[in-house]
Design a protein around this motif. Structure first.
Motif, PDB file in Angstrom:
ATOM      1  N   TRP A 142      50.182  52.424  19.952  1.00 29.65           N
ATOM      2  CA  TRP A 142      49.773  51.078  19.417  1.00 29.65           C
ATOM      3  C   TRP A 142      50.123  50.807  17.686  1.00 29.65           C
ATOM      4  O   TRP A 142      50.171  51.680  17.006  1.00 29.65           O
ATOM      5  N   TRP A 143      50.172  49.494  17.294  1.00 26.86           N
ATOM      6  CA  TRP A 143      50.431  49.289  16.083  1.00 26.86           C
ATOM      7  C   TRP A 143      48.969  49.023  15.309  1.00 26.86           C
ATOM      8  O   TRP A 143      48.671  49.712  14.803  1.00 26.86           O
ATOM      9  N   SER A 144      48.719  47.759  15.324  1.00 22.37           N
ATOM     10  CA  SER A 144      47.341  47.249  14.655  1.00 22.37           C
ATOM     11  C   SER A 144      46.402  47.994  15.217  1.00 22.37           C
ATOM     12  O   SER A 144      45.502  48.471  14.362  1.00 22.37           O
ATOM     13  N   LEU A 145      46.296  48.468  16.392  1.00 22.10           N
ATOM     14  CA  LEU A 145      44.921  48.860  16.993  1.00 22.10           C
ATOM     15  C   LEU A 145      45.075  50.439  16.556  1.00 22.10           C
ATOM     16  O   LEU A 145      43.883  50.950  16.356  1.00 22.10           O
ATOM     17  N   ALA A 146      45.996  50.895  16.160  1.00 24.66           N
ATOM     18  CA  ALA A 146      45.958  52.597  15.828  1.00 24.66           C
ATOM     19  C   ALA A 146      45.910  52.457  14.213  1.00 24.66           C
ATOM     20  O   ALA A 146      45.334  53.456  13.769  1.00 24.66           O
ATOM     21  N   ALA A 147      46.570  51.443  13.521  1.00 28.81           N
ATOM     22  CA  ALA A 147      46.447  51.470  11.951  1.00 28.81           C
ATOM     23  C   ALA A 147      45.068  51.213  11.546  1.00 28.81           C
ATOM     24  O   ALA A 147      44.424  52.140  10.962  1.00 28.81           O
ATOM     25  N   ASN A 148      44.445  50.021  12.061  1.00 32.19           N
ATOM     26  CA  ASN A 148      43.064  49.538  11.643  1.00 32.19           C
ATOM     27  C   ASN A 148      41.990  49.577  12.842  1.00 32.19           C
ATOM     28  O   ASN A 148      41.071  49.859  12.665  1.00 32.19           O
ATOM     29  N   GLY A 149      42.659  49.161  13.965  1.00 37.19           N
ATOM     30  CA  GLY A 149      41.634  49.061  15.126  1.00 37.19           C
ATOM     31  C   GLY A 149      40.698  50.173  15.607  1.00 37.19           C
ATOM     32  O   GLY A 149      39.507  50.159  15.758  1.00 37.19           O
ATOM     33  N   THR A 150      41.572  51.446  15.195  1.00 36.67           N
ATOM     34  CA  THR A 150      40.610  52.742  15.770  1.00 36.67           C
ATOM     35  C   THR A 150      39.562  52.999  14.493  1.00 36.67           C
ATOM     36  O   THR A 150      38.529  53.225  14.845  1.00 36.67           O
ATOM     37  N   HIS A 151      39.764  52.568  13.472  1.00 35.99           N
ATOM     38  CA  HIS A 151      38.851  52.637  12.321  1.00 35.99           C
ATOM     39  C   HIS A 151      37.469  51.632  12.850  1.00 35.99           C
ATOM     40  O   HIS A 151      36.438  52.044  12.622  1.00 35.99           O
ATOM     41  N   CYS A 152      38.002  50.614  13.068  1.00 31.69           N
ATOM     42  CA  CYS A 152      36.863  49.473  13.231  1.00 31.69           C
ATOM     43  C   CYS A 152      36.279  49.844  14.547  1.00 31.69           C
ATOM     44  O   CYS A 152      34.889  49.740  14.487  1.00 31.69           O
ATOM     45  N   LEU A 153      36.709  50.460  15.380  1.00 28.27           N
ATOM     46  CA  LEU A 153      36.017  50.608  16.624  1.00 28.27           C
ATOM     47  C   LEU A 153      35.145  51.842  16.450  1.00 28.27           C
ATOM     48  O   LEU A 153      33.961  51.746  16.733  1.00 28.27           O
ATOM     49  N   ASP A 154      35.585  52.694  15.784  1.00 39.97           N
ATOM     50  CA  ASP A 154      34.818  54.049  15.267  1.00 39.97           C
ATOM     51  C   ASP A 154      33.447  53.364  14.428  1.00 39.97           C
ATOM     52  O   ASP A 154      32.146  53.827  14.684  1.00 39.97           O
ATOM     53  N   LEU A 155      33.671  52.408  13.519  1.00 38.36           N
ATOM     54  CA  LEU A 155      32.374  51.865  12.722  1.00 38.36           C
ATOM     55  C   LEU A 155      31.580  51.208  13.785  1.00 38.36           C
ATOM     56  O   LEU A 155      30.279  51.418  13.811  1.00 38.36           O
ATOM     57  N   HIS A 191      54.807  46.944  20.542  1.00 46.96           N
ATOM     58  CA  HIS A 191      53.372  47.244  20.357  1.00 46.96           C
ATOM     59  C   HIS A 191      52.647  46.030  19.751  1.00 46.96           C
ATOM     60  O   HIS A 191      53.257  45.156  19.069  1.00 46.96           O
ATOM     61  N   ASP A 192      51.496  46.188  19.753  1.00 49.85           N
ATOM     62  CA  ASP A 192      50.451  45.000  19.224  1.00 49.85           C
ATOM     63  C   ASP A 192      50.504  44.844  17.828  1.00 49.85           C
ATOM     64  O   ASP A 192      50.391  45.961  17.002  1.00 49.85           O
ATOM     65  N   GLU A 193      50.902  43.633  17.290  1.00 51.78           N
ATOM     66  CA  GLU A 193      50.809  43.366  16.025  1.00 51.78           C
ATOM     67  C   GLU A 193      49.667  42.794  15.504  1.00 51.78           C
ATOM     68  O   GLU A 193      49.134  42.928  14.342  1.00 51.78           O
ATOM     69  N   SER A 194      48.607  42.114  16.308  1.00 48.36           N
ATOM     70  CA  SER A 194      47.481  41.489  16.117  1.00 48.36           C
ATOM     71  C   SER A 194      46.842  42.021  17.448  1.00 48.36           C
ATOM     72  O   SER A 194      47.293  42.014  18.589  1.00 48.36           O
ATOM     73  N   ALA A 195      45.469  42.343  17.362  1.00 50.60           N
ATOM     74  CA  ALA A 195      44.740  42.602  18.505  1.00 50.60           C
ATOM     75  C   ALA A 195      43.232  42.158  18.261  1.00 50.60           C
ATOM     76  O   ALA A 195      42.506  42.358  16.987  1.00 50.60           O
ATOM     77  N   ILE A 196      42.719  41.153  19.294  1.00 47.06           N
ATOM     78  CA  ILE A 196      41.332  40.853  19.101  1.00 47.06           C
ATOM     79  C   ILE A 196      40.735  41.551  20.469  1.00 47.06           C
ATOM     80  O   ILE A 196      40.986  41.153  21.449  1.00 47.06           O
ATOM     81  N   VAL A 197      39.716  42.405  19.913  1.00 48.48           N
ATOM     82  CA  VAL A 197      38.949  43.210  21.017  1.00 48.48           C
ATOM     83  C   VAL A 197      37.366  42.767  21.167  1.00 48.48           C
ATOM     84  O   VAL A 197      36.833  42.461  20.063  1.00 48.48           O
ATOM     85  N   ALA A 198      36.977  42.383  22.396  1.00 47.27           N
ATOM     86  CA  ALA A 198      35.717  42.277  22.452  1.00 47.27           C
ATOM     87  C   ALA A 198      34.804  43.291  23.365  1.00 47.27           C
ATOM     88  O   ALA A 198      35.567  43.559  24.306  1.00 47.27           O
ATOM     89  N   LEU A 199      33.803  43.551  22.738  1.00 46.50           N
ATOM     90  CA  LEU A 199      33.271  44.642  23.389  1.00 46.50           C
ATOM     91  C   LEU A 199      31.718  44.432  23.787  1.00 46.50           C
ATOM     92  O   LEU A 199      31.069  43.522  23.132  1.00 46.50           O
ATOM     93  N   GLN A 200      31.344  45.060  24.968  1.00 46.23           N
ATOM     94  CA  GLN A 200      29.927  44.851  25.311  1.00 46.23           C
ATOM     95  C   GLN A 200      29.220  46.156  25.514  1.00 46.23           C
ATOM     96  O   GLN A 200      29.980  47.213  26.004  1.00 46.23           O
ATOM     97  N   PHE A 201      27.902  46.427  25.115  1.00 44.28           N
ATOM     98  CA  PHE A 201      27.329  47.617  25.115  1.00 44.28           C
ATOM     99  C   PHE A 201      26.416  47.569  26.277  1.00 44.28           C
ATOM    100  O   PHE A 201      26.138  46.612  26.893  1.00 44.28           O
ATOM    101  N   GLU A 202      26.191  48.826  26.598  1.00 49.06           N
ATOM    102  CA  GLU A 202      24.804  48.759  27.727  1.00 49.06           C
ATOM    103  C   GLU A 202      23.820  47.833  27.536  1.00 49.06           C
ATOM    104  O   GLU A 202      23.384  47.384  28.614  1.00 49.06           O
ATOM    105  N   SER A 203      23.301  47.937  26.366  1.00 46.99           N
ATOM    106  CA  SER A 203      22.105  46.783  26.178  1.00 46.99           C
ATOM    107  C   SER A 203      22.403  45.504  26.388  1.00 46.99           C
ATOM    108  O   SER A 203      21.449  44.564  26.372  1.00 46.99           O
TER     109      SER A 203
END
Ligand code: NAP
Length: 331
Positions: free
Chosen positions: A174-187, A215-227
């Motif tokens: 991944w590009w943007s997802l591995a550079a910054n996205g994985t940090h955002c996901l962790d947060l 690879h992804d240059e921009s990524a917009i990820v939408a997440l839903q949690f169990e609650s």
């Protein structure tokens, strides 16, 4: 004293890890793995590596050193699995740069080798060690925004061209997802999961329109949690902007501006309901020293590090789900 080797004397190792190891009372910079003897010796001289034979061009030779206790792996993502497994078999503790690997199979093989050899693996999500982020995590736990409903994270930078190894399938996935996205996901996972449960749904849109990268240059990820709580992450290597994190709950909100980065700084504001926001005070500290300290503590006490292999694997799983959901998983 814990003697530490650096695998991959590149950007993050030179800029952050080497100074952090040198600045910690219980660690010493010992040796380095580089494909180039010249680059290895430049790094060894600059950071005053302490081993009598500090430069290695082969991982086997670096790992044979009985005086080496731990490694920091700061190489391209595709190399992480093979290097972690070799280090675990040599009984060296590991601080591994994010993301953990590029597939779940690799994560499972790494976890097996770590378990068999009783070796610590800590994932280098340094933003958990940002003093302001830690304060916000405790404010959320203490109910300062009420029940969590939504988190939005925006973090981008402008890559000058597509020469970065993340843009090629040989060394990245991944590009943007591995550079910054994985940090955002962790947060987001760190803040949400204690009260809102696991991620239950992942949607994603990616763009490759500036560099025509595979690879992804921009990524917009939408997440839903169990609650039912939701989150959205916008990351990009196509354009620069100030980072922003917004956290919304039933009774308040928190806004963090410019906190995503290497520096441990930025501004944080808290608002109750729709009242005017007030500044959240924090004393900036070096987040890379914080993560190193947590790694040392895990080695010394046997306690789990803040982010271990299980959470590292979950993060990789989300990255894979995101790229699959985008329909761009052709690599
Ligand atoms: N925590 C953070 O905020 C943060 C920030 C940036 C990067 N990272 C992570 O740190 C790791 C390294 O990233 P980086 O930005 O420091 O990369 P980088 O500047 O390109 O450095 C990577 C180093 O790995 C070595 N390497 C070995 N095989 C390679 C290959 N096939 N292609 C390129 N380099 C190779 C290179 O050293 P030799 O040529 O001397 O062998 C290179 O200097 C990645 O996992 C990345 O995600 C984390």
């Amino acid at each position: 004293m814990i003697n530490v080797a650096i695998l991959g004397p590149g950007g993050i190792a030179d800029d952050q890890h080497a100074p952090a190891v040198a600045g910690h009372a219980k660690t010493r910079l010992w040796s380095v793995l580089s494909r180039s003897s010249e680059r290895g010796h430049q790094f060894a001289t600059k950071h005053q590596l302490a081993s009598p034979f500090p430069v290695h061009q082969s991982l086997d030779s670096l790992l044979k050193d009985p005086n080496l206790h731990a490694v920091i792996i700061a190489t391209p993502d595709r190399l992480h699995a093979e290097q972690v497994i070799a280090c675990a078999r040599a009984k060296k503790h590991i601080l591994l740069e994010k993301p953990m690997a590029t597939s779940l199979e690799e994560c499972d093989q790494m976890t097996g080798a770590l378990r068999e050899n009783k070796v610590v693996l800590a994932l280098a999500y340094h933003l958990r060690w940002h003093a302001g982020h830690r304060k916000v995590a405790s404010m959320i736990q203490a109910g300062h925004v009420g029940q969590l409903r939504h988190i939005r994270v925006h973090w981008t930078f402008a890559a000058p061209n597509d020469s970065n190894w993340r843009s090629t399938p040989e060394s990245g996935r991944w590009w943007s997802l591995a550079a910054n996205g994985t940090h955002c996901l962790d947060l987001v996972r760190w803040m949400m999961i204690p009260t809102e449960g696991e991620i239950s749904d992942v949607k994603c849109v990616v763009s490759r329109s500036k560099f025509n990268s595979p690879h992804d240059e921009s990524a917009i990820v939408a997440l839903q949690f169990e609650s039912g709580a939701t989150a959205e992450i916008c990351v990009s290597v196509q354009f620069a902007s100030e980072s922003r994190v917004e956290i919304y709950g039933d009774s308040g909100s928190i806004r963090m501006e410019g906190t995503m980065g290497r520096h441990g700084k930025g501004q944080i504001y808290h608002a109750s309901g729709l009242q005017a926001p007030t500044v959240v005070q924090f004393e900036p500290t070096n987040p890379f020293l914080g993560e190193l300290n947590n790694f040392v503590n895990a080695i010394e006490t046997g306690q789990e590090p803040e982010v271990g292999p299980l959470e590292g694997r979950r993060n990789v799983e989300c990255l894979l789900q995101a790229i699959k959901a985008s329909g761009a998983d052709h690599y």
